[in-house]
Design an enzyme around this catalytic site. Structure first.
Site, short mmCIF file in Angstrom:
data_model
loop_
_atom_site.label_atom_id
_atom_site.label_comp_id
_atom_site.label_asym_id
_atom_site.label_seq_id
_atom_site.Cartn_x
_atom_site.Cartn_y
_atom_site.Cartn_z
N ARG A 177 0.45 52.00 -5.38
CA ARG A 177 -0.48 52.09 -5.48
C ARG A 177 -1.63 50.80 -5.31
NH1 ARG A 177 -1.18 55.18 -11.57
NH2 ARG A 177 -3.63 54.73 -11.26
N HIS A 214 5.14 52.40 1.86
CA HIS A 214 4.75 50.99 0.68
C HIS A 214 5.35 50.62 0.80
CE1 HIS A 214 1.36 54.44 0.20
NE2 HIS A 214 2.78 55.36 0.14
N PRO A 256 5.46 49.16 -14.98
CA PRO A 256 6.44 48.16 -15.52
C PRO A 256 5.59 47.55 -16.71
CG PRO A 256 6.05 47.59 -13.63
CD PRO A 256 4.95 48.51 -13.80
N GLU A 257 6.47 47.49 -17.54
CA GLU A 257 5.90 46.70 -19.06
C GLU A 257 7.06 45.29 -19.27
OE1 GLU A 257 4.33 49.02 -22.33
OE2 GLU A 257 4.70 50.69 -20.86
#
Length: 273
Positions: free
Chosen positions: A112, A92, A2-3
DNA sequence: ACAGGATCCTGGGGGC
DNA sequence: TGCCCCCAGGATCCTG
């Protein structure tokens, strides 16, 4: 992942669902995120009310009442959503906050685990926790400041755009897309760019990010907004992920190289050295 | 001082 | 089907 446009979308989605809600309970997975969780934070968080939620660069800031700041970074694969408690927990999920006065909970999922979630007494405490200062938001970046950041470095312009202390919120996708929009080759050295070229890039960044926000960001793999909805800007890419495909402007094949340790996409004809 | 590389993780896709 | 390698939207620490 995400930016700025993705984080902005998450914040806008979450705002109406979170403001005024009280954090009733917190549960965590057995895994640590990038920043180690402190048990001392929990009594601070539990019982506090969400006063505001905002974005700074790629960081999500949740202001708490009576005091405190809950800060989330999505890293590469983070998802921060408000989800009905009845929805089975996805894998997760590392943090779940029950929200009172409702059947929903705030969930932080991060495959991650490059993301982070931290508590700070106030914004000053959060600021000082960072080694490097965050640069200005792209929409507040002045032509002069940007020109100076470029002129005093020997790094390539792609690396400069990824530097969060120069401008906050630009990542790999929007760096490539902005340089294409400005028709500047990513290999060019900062010190080699004219002020006119610097200004072309600055304006391209603002234009590309604004448009990407309208499309709710880009969903390539894991990104979803605050309500679980995907973005649509990935369909609008000019160069990112289009290696070997024809440039939309001149039909030349898009090339991919490795710059500043990141894959970099550009049109060798539109973006000449 | 500064630029570049390695590192933290999991999962998906391609080649064999 | 399985294995191995490479790749991925980021930030930070270490090295030369």
């Amino acid at each position: 992942m995400p930016e700025l446009p993705e984080v902005e979308t998450v914040v806008r989605d979450l705002r109406p669902m979170l403001i005024g809600k009280r954090l009733a309970a917190i549960r965590r997975s057995k895994h640590q995120l990038r920043t180690k969780w402190s048990n001392a934070w929990e009594p601070r968080l539990i019982g506090s009310r969400i006063d505001a939620i905002r974005r700074r660069g790629k960081w999500i800031l949740i202001d708490l009442q009576p005091q405190g700041l809950f800060v989330v970074h999505l890293g590469m694969t983070g998802q921060l959503t408000v989800t009905p408690c009845a929805t089975p927990l996805e894998n997760h999920v590392h943090l779940v906050c029950d929200l009172d006065a409702g059947a929903e909970q705030l969930r932080f999922r991060d495959i991650r685990r490059f993301g982070s979630a931290t508590y700070h007494d106030d914004e000053t405490a959060w600021n000082s926790a960072h080694a490097e200062d965050l640069g200005p938001e792209p929409f507040d970046l002045t032509a002069l400041a940007f020109r100076q950041s470029l002129s005093r470095t020997d790094r390539c312009v792609k690396a400069v755009l990824l530097d969060q202390s120069v401008v906050a919120g630009v990542g790999n996708i929007y760096a490539d897309e902005s340089l294409f929009a400005a028709r500047i080759n990513p290999h060019r050295l900062g010190s080699d760019l004219s002020s006119g070229e610097a200004e072309l890039i600055r304006r391209a960044i603002v234009r590309v990010l604004t448009r990407a926000i309208k499309y709710r960001g880009s969903s390539i793999r894991n990104y979803v907004g605050g309500s679980g909805l995907k973005g649509k800007f990935q369909n609008e890419f000019s160069v990112y992920g289009r290696t070997g495909e024809p440039c939309r402007r001149c039909q030349t094949k898009i090339e991919r190289v490795r710059l500043a340790g990141r894959s970099t996409h550009y049109c060798p004809n539109c973006q000449k050295v």
